[in-house]
Design a protein around this motif. Sequence first.
Motif, PDB file in Angstrom:
ATOM      1  N   ARG A   1       8.013 -38.006  54.682  1.00  0.00           N
ATOM      2  CA  ARG A   1       6.899 -38.572  53.926  1.00  0.00           C
ATOM      3  C   ARG A   1       7.432 -39.133  52.614  1.00  0.00           C
ATOM      4  O   ARG A   1       8.200 -38.465  51.915  1.00  0.00           O
ATOM      5  N   VAL A   2       7.021 -40.329  52.263  1.00  0.00           N
ATOM      6  CA  VAL A   2       7.485 -40.986  51.041  1.00  0.00           C
ATOM      7  C   VAL A   2       6.265 -41.386  50.232  1.00  0.00           C
ATOM      8  O   VAL A   2       5.419 -42.155  50.707  1.00  0.00           O
ATOM      9  N   GLY A   3       6.153 -40.859  49.029  1.00  0.00           N
ATOM     10  CA  GLY A   3       4.995 -41.145  48.197  1.00  0.00           C
ATOM     11  C   GLY A   3       5.384 -41.407  46.763  1.00  0.00           C
ATOM     12  O   GLY A   3       6.471 -41.013  46.309  1.00  0.00           O
ATOM     13  N   VAL A   4       4.503 -42.060  46.047  1.00  0.00           N
ATOM     14  CA  VAL A   4       4.707 -42.326  44.625  1.00  0.00           C
ATOM     15  C   VAL A   4       3.606 -41.620  43.837  1.00  0.00           C
ATOM     16  O   VAL A   4       2.432 -41.655  44.209  1.00  0.00           O
ATOM     17  N   LEU A   5       4.007 -40.936  42.786  1.00  0.00           N
ATOM     18  CA  LEU A   5       3.061 -40.301  41.873  1.00  0.00           C
ATOM     19  C   LEU A   5       3.064 -41.096  40.582  1.00  0.00           C
ATOM     20  O   LEU A   5       4.117 -41.293  39.973  1.00  0.00           O
ATOM     21  N   GLU A   6       1.891 -41.551  40.164  1.00  0.00           N
ATOM     22  CA  GLU A   6       1.762 -42.466  39.030  1.00  0.00           C
ATOM     23  C   GLU A   6       1.072 -41.776  37.856  1.00  0.00           C
ATOM     24  O   GLU A   6      -0.153 -41.705  37.813  1.00  0.00           O
ATOM     25  N   PRO A   7       1.833 -41.257  36.909  1.00  0.00           N
ATOM     26  CA  PRO A   7       1.202 -40.631  35.750  1.00  0.00           C
ATOM     27  C   PRO A   7       0.701 -41.676  34.755  1.00  0.00           C
ATOM     28  O   PRO A   7       1.304 -42.748  34.592  1.00  0.00           O
ATOM     29  N   GLY A   8      -0.365 -41.328  34.078  1.00  0.00           N
ATOM     30  CA  GLY A   8      -0.723 -42.031  32.864  1.00  0.00           C
ATOM     31  C   GLY A   8       0.062 -41.427  31.716  1.00  0.00           C
ATOM     32  O   GLY A   8       1.202 -40.993  31.881  1.00  0.00           O
ATOM     33  N   ALA A   9      -0.521 -41.372  30.544  1.00  0.00           N
ATOM     34  CA  ALA A   9       0.192 -40.875  29.366  1.00  0.00           C
ATOM     35  C   ALA A   9       0.431 -39.371  29.470  1.00  0.00           C
ATOM     36  O   ALA A   9      -0.487 -38.592  29.705  1.00  0.00           O
ATOM     37  N   VAL A  10       1.702 -38.978  29.300  1.00  0.00           N
ATOM     38  CA  VAL A  10       2.108 -37.576  29.396  1.00  0.00           C
ATOM     39  C   VAL A  10       2.864 -37.192  28.131  1.00  0.00           C
ATOM     40  O   VAL A  10       3.711 -37.954  27.639  1.00  0.00           O
ATOM     41  N   GLN A  11       2.586 -36.008  27.621  1.00  0.00           N
ATOM     42  CA  GLN A  11       3.329 -35.504  26.474  1.00  0.00           C
ATOM     43  C   GLN A  11       4.723 -35.107  26.927  1.00  0.00           C
ATOM     44  O   GLN A  11       4.908 -34.128  27.643  1.00  0.00           O
ATOM     45  N   SER A  12       5.726 -35.893  26.540  1.00  0.00           N
ATOM     46  CA  SER A  12       7.100 -35.639  26.974  1.00  0.00           C
ATOM     47  C   SER A  12       8.056 -36.343  26.022  1.00  0.00           C
ATOM     48  O   SER A  12       7.638 -36.948  25.030  1.00  0.00           O
ATOM     49  N   GLU A  13       9.341 -36.307  26.366  1.00  0.00           N
ATOM     50  CA  GLU A  13      10.349 -36.982  25.554  1.00  0.00           C
ATOM     51  C   GLU A  13      10.408 -38.485  25.814  1.00  0.00           C
ATOM     52  O   GLU A  13      11.120 -39.202  25.110  1.00  0.00           O
ATOM     53  N   LEU A  14       9.687 -38.972  26.808  1.00  0.00           N
ATOM     54  CA  LEU A  14       9.867 -40.342  27.269  1.00  0.00           C
ATOM     55  C   LEU A  14       9.744 -41.369  26.145  1.00  0.00           C
ATOM     56  O   LEU A  14      10.542 -42.300  26.042  1.00  0.00           O
ATOM     57  N   GLY A  15       8.752 -41.197  25.302  1.00  0.00           N
ATOM     58  CA  GLY A  15       8.540 -42.172  24.241  1.00  0.00           C
ATOM     59  C   GLY A  15       9.453 -42.022  23.045  1.00  0.00           C
ATOM     60  O   GLY A  15       9.567 -42.941  22.218  1.00  0.00           O
ATOM     61  N   THR A  16      10.146 -40.887  22.947  1.00  0.00           N
ATOM     62  CA  THR A  16      10.939 -40.611  21.751  1.00  0.00           C
ATOM     63  C   THR A  16      12.222 -41.423  21.691  1.00  0.00           C
ATOM     64  O   THR A  16      12.876 -41.467  20.649  1.00  0.00           O
ATOM     65  N   HIS A  17      12.608 -42.063  22.798  1.00  0.00           N
ATOM     66  CA  HIS A  17      13.845 -42.833  22.818  1.00  0.00           C
ATOM     67  C   HIS A  17      13.669 -44.231  22.239  1.00  0.00           C
ATOM     68  O   HIS A  17      14.637 -44.984  22.150  1.00  0.00           O
ATOM     69  N   ASN A  18      12.454 -44.580  21.866  1.00  0.00           N
ATOM     70  CA  ASN A  18      12.184 -45.909  21.324  1.00  0.00           C
ATOM     71  C   ASN A  18      12.492 -45.985  19.830  1.00  0.00           C
ATOM     72  O   ASN A  18      12.480 -44.978  19.125  1.00  0.00           O
ATOM     73  N   ARG A  19      12.730 -47.198  19.378  1.00  0.00           N
ATOM     74  CA  ARG A  19      12.947 -47.417  17.957  1.00  0.00           C
ATOM     75  C   ARG A  19      11.693 -47.049  17.171  1.00  0.00           C
ATOM     76  O   ARG A  19      10.574 -47.167  17.691  1.00  0.00           O
ATOM     77  N   PRO A  20      11.823 -46.597  15.912  1.00  0.00           N
ATOM     78  CA  PRO A  20      10.661 -46.136  15.140  1.00  0.00           C
ATOM     79  C   PRO A  20       9.538 -47.158  15.059  1.00  0.00           C
ATOM     80  O   PRO A  20       8.353 -46.797  15.156  1.00  0.00           O
ATOM     81  N   GLU A  21       9.878 -48.427  14.894  1.00  0.00           N
ATOM     82  CA  GLU A  21       8.830 -49.434  14.777  1.00  0.00           C
ATOM     83  C   GLU A  21       8.064 -49.623  16.081  1.00  0.00           C
ATOM     84  O   GLU A  21       6.855 -49.931  16.073  1.00  0.00           O
ATOM     85  N   ILE A  22       8.738 -49.437  17.197  1.00  0.00           N
ATOM     86  CA  ILE A  22       8.067 -49.532  18.500  1.00  0.00           C
ATOM     87  C   ILE A  22       7.164 -48.323  18.703  1.00  0.00           C
ATOM     88  O   ILE A  22       6.029 -48.447  19.180  1.00  0.00           O
ATOM     89  N   ARG A  23       7.644 -47.168  18.326  1.00  0.00           N
ATOM     90  CA  ARG A  23       6.826 -45.960  18.465  1.00  0.00           C
ATOM     91  C   ARG A  23       5.553 -46.068  17.631  1.00  0.00           C
ATOM     92  O   ARG A  23       4.457 -45.720  18.095  1.00  0.00           O
TER      93      ARG A  23
END
Length: 254
Positions: free
Chosen positions: A186-208
């Motif tokens: 079985r092959v499926g995709v799980l599509e999260p909306g906004a999640v509290q995680s490290e994902l956004g922390t890798h962006n430049r400060p102005e982008i964040r």
Amino acid sequence: MASKLTGTVALVTGASSGIGAATARRLAEQGASVGLVGRRKDRLEALSAEIEQAGGTALVVAADITDRIQAEGAVQQVIERFGRLDTLVNNAGLMLLGPVVGADPEEWDRMIAVNVQGLLYTTRAALPHLLQAAEQDPRQVADIVNIGSYAGRVASKGYGVYNVTKFGVHAFTESLRQEVTQRHVRVGVLEPGAVQSELGTHNRPEIRSELIDPYFQETEVLAAEDIADGVAYMVTRPRHAAVGELWIMPTEQA
């Protein structure tokens, strides 16, 4: 009574934090032995100790899946330790946002390497073992869950190349599903909306400050455990039932 995944083996990429770590814990709770794949060995070792203290079984595999040889080696380490592979969760991901005009192409390269190439390399290496597990007890079915994103459904300003990678993940998932579903992988995709995680922390400060922080300050976003619950739901369905797409959003996300 045995848990639903007792006697099976799972491999989770990006397991050192966030959704990956929460998913590894959840699958271990369900009885699976779990291969923890990521680049931060110290975090993987801490997670492994936590899982084993709770009565589960885990294997630390420090690897950079953007390197095909390392991705293949990570799968092989899990096979050598546990003898099989029933579940693959392609969770490792990178989100670097910003306008296309004046963008740093190295950021694009990094996202494509993790979100697309790493997923492809790991999936290719895992497929023979998943196909074999689908023919065996205890469940006679195997699973691939690709962690996509709402950004793979809807394109947004500032998300352009991240959109490219996640739309690609969704397309690859559906194509592979059609290829192997009748063989009970079985092959499926799980599509999260906004999640509290490290994902956004890798962006430049102005982008964040422009694209990420305002939304997270105003919205009750998801926790990593919410996504882990979704993965567990997908892979614990009975053999005759497959979840091809699961979309989990914060209630407030428009």
